[in-house]
Structures are given as C-alpha cells and as structure tokens.
Design a protein around this motif. Structure first.
Motif, PDB file in Angstrom:
ATOM      1  N   ASP A  74      38.491  45.980  31.174  1.00  0.00           N
ATOM      2  CA  ASP A  74      37.359  45.094  31.388  1.00  0.00           C
ATOM      3  C   ASP A  74      37.900  43.826  32.039  1.00  0.00           C
ATOM      4  O   ASP A  74      39.104  43.605  32.078  1.00  0.00           O
ATOM      5  CB  ASP A  74      36.622  44.785  30.072  1.00  0.00           C
ATOM      6  N   PRO A  75      37.034  42.960  32.553  1.00  0.00           N
ATOM      7  CA  PRO A  75      37.530  41.808  33.315  1.00  0.00           C
ATOM      8  C   PRO A  75      38.076  40.681  32.467  1.00  0.00           C
ATOM      9  O   PRO A  75      38.600  39.704  33.012  1.00  0.00           O
ATOM     10  CB  PRO A  75      36.287  41.348  34.085  1.00  0.00           C
ATOM     11  N   TYR A 104      30.569  45.995  34.837  1.00  0.00           N
ATOM     12  CA  TYR A 104      31.913  45.970  35.421  1.00  0.00           C
ATOM     13  C   TYR A 104      32.283  47.386  35.820  1.00  0.00           C
ATOM     14  O   TYR A 104      32.185  48.313  35.017  1.00  0.00           O
ATOM     15  CB  TYR A 104      32.919  45.429  34.403  1.00  0.00           C
ATOM     16  N   PRO A 147      38.304  44.505  39.692  1.00  0.00           N
ATOM     17  CA  PRO A 147      38.282  43.072  39.412  1.00  0.00           C
ATOM     18  C   PRO A 147      37.897  42.228  40.621  1.00  0.00           C
ATOM     19  O   PRO A 147      37.281  41.168  40.473  1.00  0.00           O
ATOM     20  CB  PRO A 147      39.719  42.774  38.951  1.00  0.00           C
ATOM     21  N   TYR A 183      34.152  42.095  40.746  1.00  0.00           N
ATOM     22  CA  TYR A 183      33.653  41.308  39.613  1.00  0.00           C
ATOM     23  C   TYR A 183      33.817  39.824  39.891  1.00  0.00           C
ATOM     24  O   TYR A 183      32.916  39.019  39.649  1.00  0.00           O
ATOM     25  CB  TYR A 183      34.423  41.705  38.354  1.00  0.00           C
ATOM     26  N   ASP A 194      31.237  38.218  42.187  1.00  0.00           N
ATOM     27  CA  ASP A 194      29.836  38.354  41.791  1.00  0.00           C
ATOM     28  C   ASP A 194      29.004  37.159  42.233  1.00  0.00           C
ATOM     29  O   ASP A 194      27.859  37.308  42.660  1.00  0.00           O
ATOM     30  CB  ASP A 194      29.740  38.524  40.274  1.00  0.00           C
TER      31      ASP A 194
END
Length: 553
Positions: free
Chosen positions: A91-92, A372, A376, A379, A382
């Motif tokens: 996950d980020p 997500y 990355p 993300y 965004d």
C-alpha cells in the motif's frame, strides 16, 4: 522547486498559501528482521512454509551477492532498496525509515525541538531569516527578519546548494550548545557575527485563532502533533470567552498525525456517546471502535470545517466524524484520502518499519482510503489527475453513485470513494491563480519583496496596531510595479493579461506577508482571508450549519 525552500529548524515547510502541501509524514514501514541482521525470525501462522521459504531465499541471495559478486556493493543500501520496492506492492503508506532518517521523520510530530529558533527560507541558494521565533535564543541575540545567514560555525552555507535538511543539521542541536552565525544585514557592509546558545523551542500546530467578527471564531490546525489537542482546547476556550457563537475549523493542507489528538478534538463537538471512528484489520487483533465520551466545550454551536485535497488522515477522521454525526458542515473540496493505520515497529539497527495494520472508517461506514493499484507513481500523482479531470473546479460525478452512497445519523446522503466529500463544494480560483502568480511564488518574489519592505519601514510599521494597519495600510500601484520589476530581474517574464487577473490577489498577498512580519500569524491570516474564496464561502453557510447544530439536516 529549484531555488526556494522554507521551514523552521524542525522541518515545517510552507512556501505559499496556494501550494498543495502533502507532507505525508505518517507513511510507515516493514519489519523484516533478517534484512537488518536480527537474530529472530517468526513466520506468520497464515502460511508459515511459504514465509520461511521466502526468508531463506532472500538470505541466500544476499549472502551470494556479498561474497561472490564481481564488484563491491553496499549491502545495506541494496537491502534498503529491496525493502522499499517490496513495500510498494502493499500500500502507499507502509514504508521503511532508515535509522539516519528516523529523527527527521519523527520531528514533524514532536511538540518542540532544540535549536536557535528561527523560521527560514532558502532563496536563490541563500538562507533568509523569515523571522526569529518569539522568545527564542535568536530573537534574544538580535537576529532580525531579512538577515541572510552566510556562515554557520565558520562554514560557508550560501551558494552551496543547501536544502532544508542541511539547515536543520547545522542549526539544531542540544540545549546549551553554542553556534556562531555570520549574517549579512541590509545597510551593513560587513558580516555581523552572533554566538547563540541553543535552547528548547516550542512549536505550534494551531497556526492561529481569532475572532472574525463579534460572533464567528476561526481556528487553523496545521497538523496533529503531540501538543495539538492542548493547543486547540486553549484556543477554543479563549474564543468562547470572547463571545464566539459560531466556529470555522480550518483543516486545509493538514496532513494528519496523531490519531488520539484528532479523536479528542472531535469529542469537543459531539455530545453523548456517538461513534467517532472505527478501524478494521486482519482478524480482530487491530479492530477498534472509538466513541465520544467527554462533555465537550462546543457541543451546540454551528461548526464549519474547511477541507481541501491537502487534508489527510487525522484531518479526515475529524471531518468524517463531524459530518456523519450531522455536527458540522464541510466546505471546500474532497480531502486526500489517507485512511490506513500504521504501527511503528522498531528494528534492531535503529531503523523503523511502520506497517499498515488496519483501515479507518467513518461512523457511516465509509472507508477514508482512496484506491491504490500498486503503482506508487500514479498514487502520488493523484492530485495532478484530479486537476486534469476537472475535479478542482466541479464535483466529480463518478463519486456520486449509489454504490458509494452512505447515510449520516439523520439520513443525509454522504459519499465514499476515498477522502471526505464536502457538503458545500468550492472550486479553486481559476481566474486569479495564474501561471504568472505561480512564477512569482516559485521565484520567491512576493516573500523577498515583503521582507525588504518590512526591513526598510520597520519602525513606522511597528508603531501601528494591527487594527489600524488592516484598516489604513494600502499596497499601492507603485509597490506592485516594484514587484514586477524585481520579477523581471529574476527572469520572470511579464504577462500582462495574467498580471491583470492576479493583480488584486498579489496586492492582498503583499499586505498579508507584510502583516506577518509585523504581527505574526494573527496579522497574516485575517488579511489573507479577505481574498480566500473558501473562507468567504464558509461565512455564507452558517444558516445551514445552524440547522445541523439544532438537529436539522
């Protein structure tokens, strides 16, 4: 940015009121003890054979590289790279923080630090003092706004490409230690030397609180640090004593921080034992539900919360709790969408893994975390995608569908999809925020001009009360032309149509930064808000906020 950085010794960055500030200092990291040389290894109970097999494979590869690879390599650097690439698949916000970066990562959320007490700006490769912090050692030693720091302990720091971290390393230090500064001051032909005794410097997460008029109070919270709730509670009490009946809580650009301070803040507004937030993780180990439990200091008056795309994490917990409990009206734009909970895990070499263990949900069941896809780069872009999709200028219709629809306690429709959707959408100013204005800020023209103006007119300015300044001080057309001339010399090409569109905003910003040099944030923000569309829209919607406060929808 190539030639401009701004901060305090503790690392706060705030270059302009228009920058999207997303310092996600709560992004966190992985505990893989083998990579750091830990002696214990405990595979998970979900698939212990696969975990142990992968562990041994990585250990073997690392050992072969170290022993037999043709060239000498930095094994620790290689391991750090492998860890970071592995975490990108999760996950980020799960992240790994090396030992030498941990103190900097933590300092953002600490309530104070030890140093010389200056707010600085790096302009054209030179450290400018924006202001000595009130009551700090630099102020006592005689450092003034506008001073240029040329040497630190005899080492030249001008013209060497210094960044924020380089300044922190040189200016921060243990209480009682000394540092010598050589500064260049306008009007002096030689460098001025100051020896400063470092001390503990308190820092604040409540940037400002003031009465907008006889009834409306305003509090701006820039992050949720170790002292945020106490600062906020003190500000709220002071405003109530001044007759505040309505409140604007500004969480724009607030990247989050400590969850418990966000919960305590929300509890000040929510009566009874209503839910504030809940978390859901793997199994039940990290599941939790948090409810209001204390008698708050402002449970009945109208509240408006200002949010934007820079509001994240703890900010979204507060906004989501107040919205879902029909306690506040949310004004602005969709928040960032950072709804993952990290647990800090210290590793045995002094580094840290902050591992995502659960997700945050608002009382209505909305997940705060935006989607997500394991990339990355996408993300992180965004905010750019929102701009390209037009979301800064009108609500994104793809987020208003039945599958993302939830109900507040009183049945109002709210929407998920990541982040907190405002009740009242306010588009970004497409007219005044021109490329020319952006160039003025990117080249630090506005700040440099106002510092020079303050320095040249300091005595006259400091004789005025803020009320007198705000009422009578005018930024003249002559001053505007001086700004244009300064910009031309710095290589900012004049654009007549864009200058015309930004002219009144430039005028406002010049006055605001001059006020900041004289009166601090209590002068800066009231002036800035005169041209702040989101703030002005908030003032127009207290009737709606009043209905919510009285139990309506």
């Amino acid at each position: 940015m190539e030639n401009m950085e701004n901060g305090k010794e503790r690392g706060k960055v705030s270059n302009s009121p228009f920058q999207v500030k997303l310092p996600l200092f709560i992004a966190l990291a992985l505990a893989v003890g083998v990579l750091i040389g830990a002696t214990t290894f405990s595979p998970s109970t979900n698939n212990p054979q696969a975990t142990a097999k992968s562990y041994l494979k990585y250990r073997d590869i690392l050992s072969y590289i170290d022993r037999d690879y043709v060239d000498t390599v930095d094994i620790e650097e290689l391991s750090d790279y492998a860890i970071n690439k592995m975490l990108e698949k999760l996950d980020p916000h799960t992240s790994y923080i090396p030992a030498d970066e941990l103190a900097m990562a933590r300092s953002y959320l600490e309530g104070d630090f030890e140093g010389i007490g200056v707010e600085f700006n790096i302009i054209k490769d030179t450290i400018y003092v924006i202001s000595p912090l009130s009551g700090g050692p630099s102020e006592a030693a005689g450092i003034l706004a506008g001073d240029k720091i040329i040497k630190v302990d005899g080492e030249t720091v001008a013209g060497i490409g210094i960044n924020n971290e380089g300044v922190f390393k040189r200016l921060r230090g243990p209480k009682g230690s000394k540092v010598k500064l050589d500064v260049q001051r306008k009007g002096s032909n030689k460098l001025l030397s100051f020896t400063i005794n470092r001390n503990k410097i308190p820092t604040y997460s409540v940037d400002v609180s003031y009465m907008v008029d006889n009834h409306v109070g305003y509090i701006k919270v820039s992050r949720f640090s170790a002292t945020t709730y106490e600062e906020f509670s003190k500000a709220l009490t002071a405003l109530r004593q001044k007759g505040m009946q309505q409140l604007i809580l500004d969480l724009r650009g607030n990247p989050g921080g400590y969850m418990d301070h966000a919960i305590r803040m929300a509890d000040e507004f929510i009566a009874g034992e209503k839910m504030i937030v809940y978390t859901d993780g793997k199994g039940e180990k990290y599941d939790s539900q948090t409810f209001a439990r204390t008698k708050g200091d402002f449970e009945n008056g109208p509240v408006i919360v200002l949010l934007d795309e820079g509001s994240a994490s703890a900010s979204e917990i507060v906004a989501g709790a107040l919205q879902d409990n029909d306690r506040a009206l949310i004004v602005g734009r969709r928040s960032f969408g950072k709804g993952l909970v990290q647990m800090p895990i210290p590793l045995n070499d002094g580094s840290e893994l902050r591992l995502t263990i659960s997700r945050y949900y608002t009382p209505s069941g909305r997940s705060i975390q935006k989607p997500y896809n394991g990339k990355p780069e996408e993300y992180q872009q965004d905010m750019l995608h929102r701009y390209e999709n037009g979301e800064y200028f009108h609500p994104d219709s793809s987020l208003f569908v039945d599958s993302l629809k939830y109900k507040t306690a009183k049945g109002r429709a709210v929407y998920g999809g990541g982040g907190i959707m405002p009740d009242v959408f306010v588009p970004r100013d497409t007219m005044a925020l021109t490329q020319y204005l952006s160039e003025l800020y990117n080249n630090n023209i506005i700040r440099e001009y106002t510092l020079n103006y303050y320095r040249d007119n300091r005595k006259a300015l400091e004789k005025m009360t803020f009320d007198k300044f705000n009422k009578n001080f005018m930024v003249t057309d002559k001053m505007l032309q001086e700004v244009v001339q300064m910009a031309n010399k710095a290589g900012v090409k004049y654009n007549g149509p864009e200058y015309g569109r930004s002219k009144e905003l430039i005028r406002n910003n010049l006055k605001a930064f001059i006020a900041r040099s004289v009166y601090g944030n209590k002068g800066f923000f009231p002036v800035l808000h005169e041209q702040d569309e989101e703030f002005q829209q908030a003032l127009k919607h207290f009737n709606h906020a009043q209905r919510l406060a009285k139990g309506g929808a």
